[in-house]
Write an enzyme that holds these catalytic residues in place. Structure first.
Site, PDB file in Angstrom:
ATOM      1  N   SER A  61       0.867  -1.168   0.000  1.00  0.00           N
ATOM      2  CA  SER A  61       0.000   0.000   0.000  1.00  0.00           C
ATOM      3  C   SER A  61       0.906   1.221   0.000  1.00  0.00           C
ATOM      4  CB  SER A  61      -0.881   0.000   1.259  1.00  0.00           C
ATOM      5  OG  SER A  61      -1.498   1.255   1.469  1.00  0.00           O
ATOM      6  N   LYS A 103       1.457  -3.507   6.236  1.00  0.00           N
ATOM      7  CA  LYS A 103       1.928  -3.188   4.890  1.00  0.00           C
ATOM      8  C   LYS A 103       3.417  -2.832   4.868  1.00  0.00           C
ATOM      9  CE  LYS A 103      -1.898  -4.076   2.801  1.00  0.00           C
ATOM     10  NZ  LYS A 103      -1.972  -5.249   1.884  1.00  0.00           N
ATOM     11  N   TYR A 127      -2.949  -1.357  10.232  1.00  0.00           N
ATOM     12  CA  TYR A 127      -2.901  -1.641   8.798  1.00  0.00           C
ATOM     13  C   TYR A 127      -1.532  -1.294   8.230  1.00  0.00           C
ATOM     14  CZ  TYR A 127      -4.080  -1.263   3.814  1.00  0.00           C
ATOM     15  OH  TYR A 127      -4.101  -1.394   2.450  1.00  0.00           O
TER      16      TYR A 127
END
Length: 282
Positions: free
Chosen positions: A144, A163, A159
């Site tokens: 990402s 990533k 998150y």
């Protein structure tokens, strides 16, 4: 991998969104497609869509957080097509809008299980298959733009952590596959029109089962403004495979904040140069 025609690709998280966008682009380039996803019904619909392009496609229900399930997907690909050339470790889940201290243990297990272990399991199962035939290939791991910095104000630390791990895995894999004929890329997109913010609805039972995360609704709106079509992202990934790019970027709006992060690191090295000689090491 300049020539994709008649090669075989496996794509995880392929029932919709970025996964389906990549699978579609690869299919238009002539690849056989193995679509892997946790959701059987949309997965079968995706398979039918890919077949209309005129290539062979199979669907295999897969939980990327389960190494046995990923092994089965790999075996299914080999049985169907005899070889694997391209692996897209794309499946992922969202964990935005919750401060780190409030993320529950089962949520940590889930986001790490899918976003991190899903890539680990894909590397373990798919890379030896690509090595085996000696024809070369390519691996794409979906990170990402949050692999490169932590966006302020959105409480997305869990998150982003997952990533960042995808980026480290990709960097290590690129080093380990040097001179093997197998390329490695890490996809670092910004906002894309996908169903990732609804991923809690299909959380496996061993991670606590399906649930609703109201804060994800706000995230949908936040990312909508600059969201790209998965089709566009798929085409970008196809070009990156052909050109053997490591970093695959799709948005440039975060250039300044990422550059500022790099400047902060450079400043820390300068500070170390200045201070370390003065530290008592006795």
């Amino acid at each position: 991998m300049r020539d994709i025609n008649n090669k075989t690709a496996i794509v995880t998280g392929a029932a919709s969104g970025i996964g389906l966008g990549i699978a579609t682009a690869l299919a238009h380039a002539g690849a056989n497609i193995v679509l892997a996803d946790l959701r059987p019904e949309p997965l079968e619909a995706a398979r039918k869509t890919i077949e209309t392009i005129g290539v062979r496609a199979i669907a295999v229900t897969t939980d990327v957080s389960d190494p046995d399930s990923v092994d089965l997907a790999a075996k299914t690909a080999l049985d169907a097509f005899g070889a694997l050339h391209i692996a897209i470790n794309n499946a992922g889940v969202a964990m935005h809008g919750t401060p780190l201290e409030q993320v529950r243990p089962e949520e940590w297990d889930w986001v790490i299980g899918v976003n991190v272990r899903g890539v680990i399991n894909g590397i373990r199962s798919f890379v030896p298959m690509i090595r085996r035939h000696g024809q070369g290939g390519h691996v794409v791991n979906t990170g990402s733009v949050s692999s490169l910095f932590v966006r302020e104000g959105r409480n997305q630390g869990a998150y982003a952590m997952s990533k960042y791990a995808v980026l480290a895995l990709s960097e290590a894999l690129e080093q380990e596959l040097a001179d093997s004929g197998i390329g490695v890329s890490v996809l670092c997109p910004g906002g894309v029109t996908t169903s990732i913010f609804d991923s809690a609805a299909t959380r496996p039972e061993r991670f606590g089962g399906s649930y609703r995360r109201p804060q994800q609704e706000a995230m949908k709106s936040a990312f909508a403004a600059d969201a790209l079509s998965p089709t566009v992202v798929g085409r970008r990934v196809l070009q990156a495979i052909k050109d053997n790019e490591f970093y695959i970027l799709t948005h440039t709006g975060e250039r300044k904040v990422i550059t500022a992060r790099l400047d902060r690191i450079r400043a820390a090295f300068d500070r170390a140069d200045a201070v370390m000689p003065t530290i008592d090491r006795s």
